[in-house]
Design an enzyme around this catalytic site. Structure first.
Site, PDB file in Angstrom:
ATOM      1  N   ASP A  12       0.811  -1.221   0.000  1.00 18.65           N
ATOM      2  CA  ASP A  12       0.000   0.000   0.000  1.00 18.65           C
ATOM      3  C   ASP A  12       0.847   1.275   0.000  1.00 18.65           C
ATOM      4  O   ASP A  12       0.456   2.303   0.558  1.00 18.65           O
ATOM      5  CB  ASP A  12      -0.963   0.019   1.212  1.00 18.65           C
ATOM      6  N   LYS A  36       1.719   2.140  -5.118  1.00 16.00           N
ATOM      7  CA  LYS A  36       2.258   1.584  -6.375  1.00 16.00           C
ATOM      8  C   LYS A  36       1.316   1.834  -7.551  1.00 16.00           C
ATOM      9  O   LYS A  36       1.755   2.157  -8.651  1.00 16.00           O
ATOM     10  CB  LYS A  36       2.486   0.063  -6.228  1.00 16.00           C
ATOM     11  N   GLY A  47      -4.439  -4.462  -3.718  1.00 15.84           N
ATOM     12  CA  GLY A  47      -5.455  -3.434  -3.961  1.00 15.84           C
ATOM     13  C   GLY A  47      -4.721  -2.187  -4.381  1.00 15.84           C
ATOM     14  O   GLY A  47      -4.045  -1.566  -3.570  1.00 15.84           O
ATOM     15  N   HIS A  48      -4.774  -1.868  -5.672  1.00 18.28           N
ATOM     16  CA  HIS A  48      -4.015  -0.742  -6.209  1.00 18.28           C
ATOM     17  C   HIS A  48      -4.982   0.354  -6.642  1.00 18.28           C
ATOM     18  O   HIS A  48      -5.823   0.126  -7.499  1.00 18.28           O
ATOM     19  CB  HIS A  48      -3.137  -1.210  -7.378  1.00 18.28           C
ATOM     20  N   GLN A  57       2.023  -6.067  -3.244  1.00 20.72           N
ATOM     21  CA  GLN A  57       2.497  -6.147  -1.859  1.00 20.72           C
ATOM     22  C   GLN A  57       3.749  -5.270  -1.685  1.00 20.72           C
ATOM     23  O   GLN A  57       4.006  -4.414  -2.504  1.00 20.72           O
ATOM     24  CB  GLN A  57       2.780  -7.602  -1.445  1.00 20.72           C
TER      25      GLN A  57
HETATM   26  P1  GDP Z   1      -0.816   0.282  -3.519  1.00 19.36           P
HETATM   27  O1  GDP Z   1      -1.341  -1.022  -3.021  1.00 19.36           O
HETATM   28  O2  GDP Z   1       0.639   0.426  -3.283  1.00 19.36           O
HETATM   29  O3  GDP Z   1      -1.177   0.573  -4.945  1.00 19.36           O
HETATM   30  O4  GDP Z   1      -1.519   1.399  -2.628  1.00 19.36           O
HETATM   31  P2  GDP Z   1      -3.069   1.481  -2.224  1.00 19.36           P
HETATM   32  O5  GDP Z   1      -3.856   1.951  -3.376  1.00 19.36           O
HETATM   33  O6  GDP Z   1      -3.523   0.236  -1.541  1.00 19.36           O
HETATM   34  O7  GDP Z   1      -2.997   2.535  -1.056  1.00 19.36           O
HETATM   35  C1  GDP Z   1      -2.531   3.824  -1.264  1.00 19.36           C
HETATM   36  C2  GDP Z   1      -3.629   4.803  -0.858  1.00 19.36           C
HETATM   37  O8  GDP Z   1      -3.084   6.087  -0.778  1.00 19.36           O
HETATM   38  C3  GDP Z   1      -4.760   4.894  -1.876  1.00 19.36           C
HETATM   39  O9  GDP Z   1      -5.956   5.198  -1.231  1.00 19.36           O
HETATM   40  C4  GDP Z   1      -4.305   6.050  -2.771  1.00 19.36           C
HETATM   41  O10 GDP Z   1      -5.383   6.703  -3.419  1.00 19.36           O
HETATM   42  C5  GDP Z   1      -3.670   6.954  -1.747  1.00 19.36           C
HETATM   43  N1  GDP Z   1      -2.583   7.782  -2.232  1.00 19.36           N
HETATM   44  C6  GDP Z   1      -1.636   7.480  -3.166  1.00 19.36           C
HETATM   45  N2  GDP Z   1      -0.744   8.511  -3.250  1.00 19.36           N
HETATM   46  C7  GDP Z   1      -1.156   9.441  -2.360  1.00 19.36           C
HETATM   47  C8  GDP Z   1      -0.645  10.718  -1.966  1.00 19.36           C
HETATM   48  O11 GDP Z   1       0.382  11.191  -2.437  1.00 19.36           O
HETATM   49  N3  GDP Z   1      -1.333  11.386  -1.000  1.00 19.36           N
HETATM   50  C9  GDP Z   1      -2.454  10.888  -0.411  1.00 19.36           C
HETATM   51  N4  GDP Z   1      -3.063  11.625   0.518  1.00 19.36           N
HETATM   52  N5  GDP Z   1      -2.959   9.686  -0.763  1.00 19.36           N
HETATM   53  C10 GDP Z   1      -2.305   8.976  -1.708  1.00 19.36           C
HETATM   54  P1  IMO Z   2      -0.856  -4.264  -2.168  1.00 17.41           P
HETATM   55  O1  IMO Z   2      -0.441  -4.808  -3.516  1.00 17.41           O
HETATM   56  C1  IMO Z   2      -0.882  -4.640   2.164  1.00 17.41           C
HETATM   57  C2  IMO Z   2      -0.709  -8.698   3.795  1.00 17.41           C
HETATM   58  C3  IMO Z   2      -1.951  -9.132   4.559  1.00 17.41           C
HETATM   59  C4  IMO Z   2      -1.319 -10.078   5.572  1.00 17.41           C
HETATM   60  C5  IMO Z   2      -0.226 -10.751   4.762  1.00 17.41           C
HETATM   61  C6  IMO Z   2      -0.613 -12.113   4.201  1.00 17.41           C
HETATM   62  O2  IMO Z   2      -2.166  -3.576  -2.183  1.00 17.41           O
HETATM   63  O3  IMO Z   2       0.249  -3.454  -1.575  1.00 17.41           O
HETATM   64  P2  IMO Z   2      -2.195 -12.853   2.193  1.00 17.41           P
HETATM   65  O4  IMO Z   2      -3.664 -12.616   1.989  1.00 17.41           O
HETATM   66  O5  IMO Z   2      -1.335 -12.325   1.125  1.00 17.41           O
HETATM   67  O6  IMO Z   2      -1.892 -14.279   2.529  1.00 17.41           O
HETATM   68  O7  IMO Z   2      -1.872 -12.031   3.545  1.00 17.41           O
HETATM   69  O8  IMO Z   2       0.086  -9.874   3.699  1.00 17.41           O
HETATM   70  N1  IMO Z   2      -0.957  -8.204   2.414  1.00 17.41           N
HETATM   71  C7  IMO Z   2      -0.960  -6.923   2.079  1.00 17.41           C
HETATM   72  N2  IMO Z   2      -0.848  -5.811   2.832  1.00 17.41           N
HETATM   73  N3  IMO Z   2      -1.011  -4.526   0.827  1.00 17.41           N
HETATM   74  C8  IMO Z   2      -1.091  -5.630   0.061  1.00 17.41           C
HETATM   75  O9  IMO Z   2      -1.084  -5.594  -1.295  1.00 17.41           O
HETATM   76  C9  IMO Z   2      -1.119  -6.899   0.682  1.00 17.41           C
HETATM   77  N4  IMO Z   2      -1.218  -8.171   0.230  1.00 17.41           N
HETATM   78  C10 IMO Z   2      -1.107  -8.964   1.308  1.00 17.41           C
HETATM   79  O10 IMO Z   2      -2.583  -8.040   5.161  1.00 17.41           O
HETATM   80  O11 IMO Z   2      -0.709  -9.335   6.600  1.00 17.41           O
HETATM   81 MG    MG Z   3      -2.855  -1.731  -1.752  1.00 17.28          MG
END
Ligand code: GDP
Ligand code: IMO
Ligand code: MG
Length: 435
Positions: A15, A18, A42-43, A228
């Protein structure tokens, strides 16, 4: 000729932002390729007020000319993928055999994987991993076991698929009933459901490895999209509190079916602080007002499960390790805006264990680590509208500069808000970015 390929990976516990970075770089690529994980990812991409949360569909999907590839290293959940496709299409996102390619060698996530995931977690009670419940671990376990695995290519073999699924479900049911005391799954219902999925997915199933290798031969740029974060890597993370695949840049070659030389430049995504979902060590965690502030400002609730994310300070000691592991060239820093309003910001620069300074980082030390912090002044200005490094308050610039020093590589891209355009291209030096 130098490779124009780029690998984008997370350097923390996932998270890191990416999705947004991949979307920003995707228009320079012919292919965007997932090589690890599954629907546990979850991207998020935000464009003109529209929010897209992608789990299995690669984050190049909003760019019509990009070929999106689900590589062989992914565990592919047909139900989740079709659910995503059905959500995206009515929103005007074109998805079909022209722009989505699913590896025939990827392993298929089945309902018994999800059931095994949740039963195992509930039996472990306090010792649970806190998985996403998407069946990831059990599917990779079957992949390694081989005899009870189903690969995506088998979905196209209507004559044998039903019998194979039925046989495996009957075997899994024995375990569910006798070991877990759970109700058995209905094999007929699963066969019917998966034959339906197979019908819809078949046109998108192909040999993605040879497609990518031909692309490399032709000099077509490829972006490898990590899922991840490196601290969740099955070999190099905080084992056993990790996911079940190789999520660092080391996993690209085998997870996509390309030679290691195809990895290209490695962009490591870091969040300006740290978040973690699920159980496991987190030395810089702030289970206090600061953590609460970061969670609320950063809206730190999981994209996949909606769980509240644990939050804390940036851990430069750990990220130096993950950046070195993947040979990161450039850093992409996200959510700098979230730190606005904090009186001071801290960076963990080293650990002490048993009263002694740790010389060499190792994730196994994390549970007993005491953090050594450096404290920098905070800032109060909103920075979401900043579009150049010079526009940032001096304290924010100092924070970025200090991260660059501690991590020994430049920050090329700074994200200052969730929207696609809320970013500063600082020092990316990737052709086309920021032009
Ligand atoms: P990923 O899994 O690495 O793609 O990241 P996620 O989408 O799960 O989580 C990142 C969260 O931060 C999402 O809700 C994005 O919309 C948000 N986000 C990304 N870049 C920024 C930023 O520069 N500022 C803020 N406030 N939110 C951001
Ligand atoms: P993105 O791509 C954050 C974490 C889970 C748990 C551990 C194992 O959005 O960054 P799993 O279901 O993979 O067996 O869970 O890994 N986890 C993540 N945490 N972002 C993710 O993906 C994750 N994918 C798995 O919360 O701790
Ligand atoms: Mg994510």
């Amino acid at each position: 000729m130098e490779s124009r390929n780029v690998t984008v990976i997370g350097l923390q516990w996932g998270d890191e932002g990416k999705g947004k970075i991949v979307d920003a770089l995707a228009r320079l690529s012919k292919y965007v390729v997932r090589f690890c994980g599954g629907a546990n990812a979850g991207h998020t991409i935000n464009v003109a007020g529209e929010k897209y949360a992608l789990h299995l569909i690669p984050s190049g999907i909003l760019h019509p000319d990009v070929r999106n590839v689900v590589g062989n290293g992914v565990v592919f959940d047909p139900q989740a993928a079709l659910g995503e496709i059905d959500e995206l299409r009515p929103r005007g996102v074109a998805i079909g055999p022209e722009n989505l390619f699913i590896s025939q060698s990827a392993n298929v996530v089945m309902p018994y994987h999800k059931l095994a995931d949740s039963l195992s977690e509930s039996l472990l009670g306090g010792g649970k991993i806190g998985t996403t419940g998407r069946g990831i671990g059990p599917c990779y376990a079957d992949k390694a076991s081989r005899s009870t695995a189903i690969r995506v290519g088998e979905l196209t073999k209507g004559d044998t698929l039903g019998a194979k699924i039925r046989k495996i479900v009957e075997l899994k049911n024995k375990m569910f009933v006798s070991v877990y005391g759970a109700d058995p799954l209905d094999p007929d219902a699963i066969v019917e459901q998966y034959i339906g999925f197979a019908r819809r997915l078949t046109p998108m199933i192909c040999d993605t490895g040879s497609m990518l290798r031909a692309g490399i031969e032709a000099g077509e740029p490829i972006l490898f999209e990590g899922a991840q974060g490196s601290m969740l890597d099955v070999d190099h993370g905080t084992y056993p509190f990790v996911t079940s695949s190789s999520v660092s840049a080391c996993g690209v070659a085998s997870g996509a079916g390309v030679p290691p030389s195809a990895v290209g430049r490695v962009v490591g995504v870091i969040k300006s602080y740290t978040s973690r979902v699920g159980a496991g060590p987190f030395p810089t965690e702030q289970d206090n007002e600061t953590g609460h502030y970061l969670r609320e400002q950063g809206e730190e609730y999981g994209t996949t499960t909606g769980r509240a994310r644990r939050c804390g300070w940036f851990d430069a000691f750990a990220v130096r390790y993950t950046a070195d592991l993947s040979g990161v060239d450039k850093l992409a820093l996200s959510s700098l805006d979230v730190l606005t309003g904090l009186k001071e910001v801290k960076i963990c620069t080293a650990y002490r264990v048993g009263g002694k300074m740790v010389e060499q980082f190792n994730p196994d030390l994390m549970p007993s680590a005491q953090c050594i912090y450096e404290t920098l002044p905070g800032w109060t200005e909103q920075i979401t509208t900043s579009r150049s490094f010079g526009e940032l308050p001096s304290q924010a610039r100092a924070y970025v500069n200090r991260l660059e020093e501690l991590l020994a590589r430049p920050v090329g891209f700074i994200s200052v808000g969730p929207e696609r355009n809320e970013c500063i291209v600082h020092n990316m030096q990737i052709e086309g970015v920021g032009q």
